[in-house]
Scaffold this active site. Structure first.
Site, PDB file in Angstrom:
ATOM      1  N   PHE A   7       0.814  -1.223   0.000  1.00 52.91           N
ATOM      2  CA  PHE A   7       0.000   0.000   0.000  1.00 52.91           C
ATOM      3  C   PHE A   7       0.846   1.272   0.000  1.00 52.91           C
ATOM      4  O   PHE A   7       0.378   2.328  -0.396  1.00 52.91           O
ATOM      5  CB  PHE A   7      -0.941   0.016   1.217  1.00 52.91           C
ATOM      6  CG  PHE A   7      -0.281   0.469   2.498  1.00 52.91           C
ATOM      7  CD1 PHE A   7      -0.152   1.818   2.788  1.00 52.91           C
ATOM      8  CD2 PHE A   7       0.222  -0.455   3.415  1.00 52.91           C
ATOM      9  CE1 PHE A   7       0.478   2.244   3.961  1.00 52.91           C
ATOM     10  CE2 PHE A   7       0.847  -0.043   4.580  1.00 52.91           C
ATOM     11  CZ  PHE A   7       0.976   1.306   4.854  1.00 52.91           C
ATOM     12  N   LYS A  35      -1.079  -7.106  -9.201  1.00 51.54           N
ATOM     13  CA  LYS A  35      -2.060  -7.166  -8.104  1.00 51.54           C
ATOM     14  C   LYS A  35      -1.632  -6.095  -7.098  1.00 51.54           C
ATOM     15  O   LYS A  35      -0.769  -6.315  -6.265  1.00 51.54           O
ATOM     16  CB  LYS A  35      -2.034  -8.564  -7.460  1.00 51.54           C
ATOM     17  CG  LYS A  35      -3.333  -8.995  -6.799  1.00 51.54           C
ATOM     18  CD  LYS A  35      -3.812  -8.088  -5.691  1.00 51.54           C
ATOM     19  CE  LYS A  35      -3.105  -8.280  -4.381  1.00 51.54           C
ATOM     20  NZ  LYS A  35      -3.471  -7.255  -3.365  1.00 51.54           N
ATOM     21  N   SER A  69       5.288  -6.897   3.451  1.00 51.49           N
ATOM     22  CA  SER A  69       5.853  -7.184   4.769  1.00 51.49           C
ATOM     23  C   SER A  69       6.641  -8.500   4.733  1.00 51.49           C
ATOM     24  O   SER A  69       6.414  -9.352   3.871  1.00 51.49           O
ATOM     25  CB  SER A  69       4.718  -7.270   5.789  1.00 51.49           C
ATOM     26  OG  SER A  69       3.820  -8.273   5.390  1.00 51.49           O
ATOM     27  N   CYS A  91       9.454   1.940   3.391  1.00 50.88           N
ATOM     28  CA  CYS A  91      10.369   0.847   3.736  1.00 50.88           C
ATOM     29  C   CYS A  91      11.782   1.371   3.925  1.00 50.88           C
ATOM     30  O   CYS A  91      12.648   0.670   4.431  1.00 50.88           O
ATOM     31  CB  CYS A  91      10.353  -0.215   2.659  1.00 50.88           C
ATOM     32  SG  CYS A  91      10.979   0.415   1.115  1.00 50.88           S
TER      33      CYS A  91
HETATM   34  P1  NAD Z   1       1.497  -6.565   3.075  1.00 41.70           P
HETATM   35  O1  NAD Z   1       2.528  -7.621   3.190  1.00 41.70           O
HETATM   36  O2  NAD Z   1       0.373  -6.567   4.040  1.00 41.70           O
HETATM   37  O3  NAD Z   1       0.820  -6.602   1.617  1.00 41.70           O
HETATM   38  C1  NAD Z   1       1.592  -6.622   0.437  1.00 41.70           C
HETATM   39  C2  NAD Z   1       0.789  -7.316  -0.661  1.00 41.70           C
HETATM   40  O4  NAD Z   1       0.532  -8.665  -0.283  1.00 41.70           O
HETATM   41  C3  NAD Z   1      -0.567  -6.665  -0.912  1.00 41.70           C
HETATM   42  O5  NAD Z   1      -0.818  -6.667  -2.301  1.00 41.70           O
HETATM   43  C4  NAD Z   1      -1.533  -7.581  -0.168  1.00 41.70           C
HETATM   44  O6  NAD Z   1      -2.807  -7.616  -0.752  1.00 41.70           O
HETATM   45  C5  NAD Z   1      -0.864  -8.941  -0.264  1.00 41.70           C
HETATM   46  N1  NAD Z   1      -1.141  -9.795   0.901  1.00 41.70           N
HETATM   47  C6  NAD Z   1      -1.408  -9.392   2.170  1.00 41.70           C
HETATM   48  N2  NAD Z   1      -1.610 -10.459   2.966  1.00 41.70           N
HETATM   49  C7  NAD Z   1      -1.452 -11.562   2.198  1.00 41.70           C
HETATM   50  C8  NAD Z   1      -1.527 -12.966   2.442  1.00 41.70           C
HETATM   51  N3  NAD Z   1      -1.795 -13.447   3.668  1.00 41.70           N
HETATM   52  N4  NAD Z   1      -1.316 -13.814   1.425  1.00 41.70           N
HETATM   53  C9  NAD Z   1      -1.036 -13.349   0.192  1.00 41.70           C
HETATM   54  N5  NAD Z   1      -0.955 -12.017  -0.100  1.00 41.70           N
HETATM   55  C10 NAD Z   1      -1.159 -11.132   0.882  1.00 41.70           C
HETATM   56  O7  NAD Z   1       2.282  -5.162   3.101  1.00 41.70           O
HETATM   57  P2  NAD Z   1       1.647  -3.712   3.166  1.00 41.70           P
HETATM   58  O8  NAD Z   1       1.117  -3.486   4.532  1.00 41.70           O
HETATM   59  O9  NAD Z   1       0.778  -3.458   2.005  1.00 41.70           O
HETATM   60  O10 NAD Z   1       2.974  -2.837   2.939  1.00 41.70           O
HETATM   61  C11 NAD Z   1       3.834  -2.459   3.969  1.00 41.70           C
HETATM   62  C12 NAD Z   1       5.004  -3.398   4.076  1.00 41.70           C
HETATM   63  O11 NAD Z   1       5.728  -3.426   2.845  1.00 41.70           O
HETATM   64  C13 NAD Z   1       6.024  -2.969   5.115  1.00 41.70           C
HETATM   65  O12 NAD Z   1       6.458  -4.098   5.813  1.00 41.70           O
HETATM   66  C14 NAD Z   1       7.151  -2.366   4.288  1.00 41.70           C
HETATM   67  O13 NAD Z   1       8.429  -2.389   4.896  1.00 41.70           O
HETATM   68  C15 NAD Z   1       7.121  -3.237   3.096  1.00 41.70           C
HETATM   69  N6  NAD Z   1       7.760  -2.602   1.961  1.00 41.70           N
HETATM   70  C16 NAD Z   1       8.983  -3.046   1.614  1.00 41.70           C
HETATM   71  C17 NAD Z   1       9.642  -2.443   0.570  1.00 41.70           C
HETATM   72  C18 NAD Z   1      11.003  -2.914   0.168  1.00 41.70           C
HETATM   73  O14 NAD Z   1      11.496  -2.448  -0.830  1.00 41.70           O
HETATM   74  N7  NAD Z   1      11.647  -3.814   0.879  1.00 41.70           N
HETATM   75  C19 NAD Z   1       9.033  -1.400  -0.136  1.00 41.70           C
HETATM   76  C20 NAD Z   1       7.770  -0.981   0.242  1.00 41.70           C
HETATM   77  C21 NAD Z   1       7.134  -1.600   1.301  1.00 41.70           C
END
Ligand code: NAD
Length: 497
Positions: free
Chosen positions: A150, A174, A227, A282
């Site tokens: 997000f 997605k 995450s 991040c």
């Molecule tokens: P998230 O892991 O909750 O969601 C990421 C994606 O995975 C979304 O599209 C979501 O719909 C999907 N998803 C969520 N739960 C799932 C599940 N159980 N099974 C399959 N798919 C699932 O992350 P978020 O809250 O959207 O984003 C924030 C996180 O992203 C933070 O931890 C941040 O550090 C990380 N992030 C990392 C980077 C990087 O470059 N390392 C960059 C941006 C964000």
């Protein structure tokens, strides 16, 4: 009034019915502004089928044709970046200037991908054996999926999609279900740029859609950002299904301030990197490691600066916006309570501030803790909110040990005027992206973005040459064109003569 947010399949909005959907909020007002369709397995299959058909012709299109589409998309995105930014602010909450900044960083990857004819150049060795030449080529994978978080609804998809498309793949994106609209605007701009139908599809949804992409036999590769627990799951599930996977995870980024640093520069940097985008980056700095004796002065300079920050509606020229959802806001606030409970010094309390926005917005102001110890949850957990923790240490070695003991390894920064110390740090620290007197060291598009340890699963980082490699497969061709003297039969292993 709420808008229905649909998928994008075959170059147009997908109007099919949906059984499940999710609420999309305006975080600055707390109102539901949209209902986003959640894809079921059949819808994901339809998007993948559209991509698979499109990938055949697109992969065969000449580099000239493909790069021209990229150039047109670059112009359109640049011309309409404010529109994309407004969609981001309306659903994510980050302030408008920050949203424009995000789109601009994504645009830089498009500019990088415009150079695809050069990036895909192979090697050629003439006459490796008599009349035998060898050359290498890189070809597209077919259908690739991007699953994004997000916090950067435009930039993260744009880390991957321009490179994947330029290299000749078709994409199924997605995006996060929390702020899905920017991805649709971007899809529309690709269509206006002349990208053939089906080369880019967008399916919205949750785990159902992700799981289908992870197991779908026609999806060759997955680029995931989110995450750490989900990144690990995506990596393990996708690779088990035989796919190439890069899964970028969470972070806990440390900024080390040595005693000889310029403390005004360090204080500015800590505030910018700790509270920009409400800490939902991040690459945000969440742990500030002050090497004594600078902690008292640094904490006082940071809290002075924090007093001038205005938190409120991102459309009103504020410094910091709301958090993305009420649930996330409450979770971050619960960490503030946990920090107090654990005995850290709460220097600035973000729960107790005035906000320039509607009363139902998801507000939490910038928060500063001092005297945080490594066992406290405000230190160990990725909070992903505007909470900065100062940890006091006595030496460079102690600072390094702390950073290297952390399970994450996304970004880090060192503030110092000692070039030797900075050089030692960049050599010794186990982190993928390092800033020297630069708090958010996000690599340029022509380098690759990615962390170490629990911040990345897989071995390819995003964009740059690693991105080009991720979205292509190599071939090496050994060729001999006949000349009048034939060699005759020889069943021995080929020898070069
Ligand atoms: P998230 O892991 O909750 O969601 C990421 C994606 O995975 C979304 O599209 C979501 O719909 C999907 N998803 C969520 N739960 C799932 C599940 N159980 N099974 C399959 N798919 C699932 O992350 P978020 O809250 O959207 O984003 C924030 C996180 O992203 C933070 O931890 C941040 O550090 C990380 N992030 C990392 C980077 C990087 O470059 N390392 C960059 C941006 C964000």
């Amino acid at each position: 009034m709420t808008t229905r947010i649909t998928h994008w399949i075959d170059g147009k909005p997908f109007g099919g019915t949906t059984e499940r959907s999710g609420d999309v909020f305006d975080p600055a007002t707390g109102e539901v502004t949209g209902k986003v369709d959640f894809a079921d397995v059949a819808t994901v299959d339809q998007a993948v089928a559209s991509a698979a058909t499109a990938a055949e012709a697109w992969g065969r299109a000449s580099l000239t044709v493909r790069s021209r589409v990229l150039f047109r998309f670059r112009e359109l995105l640049d011309a309409r970046k404010e529109e994309v930014a407004a969609a981001i602010t309306a659903e994510h909450g980050k302030v408008l200037s920050d949203a424009v900044g995000e789109v601009t960083r994504g645009l830089e990857v498009v500019e990088f991908a415009c150079g695809i004819p050069h990036l895909l150049k192979g090697g050629f060795s003439e006459n490796v054996s008599t009349r035998v030449d060898v050359y290498s080529i890189r070809q597209a994978l077919g259908v690739v999926a991007i699953i994004s978080p997000f916090n950067f609804p435009a930039m993260v998809p744009l880390w991957f999609m321009p490179v994947a498309i330029a290299a000749g793949n078709a994409v199924v994106l997605k995006p996060s279900e929390k702020d899905p609209s920017a991805s649709l605007l971007i899809a529309q701009l690709w269509a206006e740029a002349g990208l053939p139908e089906g080369v880019l599809n967008v399916v919205h949804g949750d785990k159902v859609a992700v799981d289908r992409l992870l197991e779908h036999p026609d999806v060759a590769a997955i680029s995931f950002v989110g995450s750490t627990p989900i990144a690990r799951y995506v990596y393990e599930t996708g690779t088990r299904a035989g796919k190439r996977v890069q899964a970028l995870g969470g972070a806990k980024n440390h900024m080390v301030v040595l005693p000889d640093a310029d403390l005004d520069l360090a204080a500015d940097a800590a505030v910018n990197a700790g509270f920009g985008s409400a800490g939902e980056r991040c690459m945000a700095i969440s742990a500030l490691v002050a090497v004594e004796p600078v902690a008292d002065e640094l904490v006082s300079k940071i809290s002075e600066r924090m007093a001038s920050l205005r938190t409120g509606d991102g459309r009103r020229g504020c410094d910091m916006g709301p958090l993305v959802t009420r649930q996330h806001r409450d979770k971050v606030a619960s960490y503030v309570a946990a920090g107090v409970e654990a005995g850290a010094d709460l220097v600035v309390d973000g729960r107790d501030q005035e906000f320039d926005g509607a009363s139902d917005g998801f507000w939490l102001g910038p928060t500063l803790f001092d005297k945080v110890t490594p066992s406290m949850s405000i230190y160990t957990d990725e909070i992903f909110g505007p909470v900065l923790s100062v940890v006091r240490v006595d030496s460079y070695d102690e600072a390094l040990e702390l950073v290297n003991a952390n399970p994450y390894g996304n970004g880090t920064a060192i503030f110092t005027n000692d070039g030797g110390a900075a050089r030692r740090y960049q050599n010794e620290v186990q982190v993928g992206m390092i800033g020297v007197n630069v708090p958010i060291p996000v690599p340029m598009a022509y380098y690759s973005f990615g962390g170490w340890k629990s911040s990345l699963f897989g071995d390819s980082h995003a964009h740059g040459t690693e991105g080009v490699h991720f979205f292509t497969r190599g071939k090496v061709v050994t060729s001999r064109w006949l000349d009048p003297s034939h060699g005759g039969l020889n069943l021995g292993f080929p020898q070069n003569t």
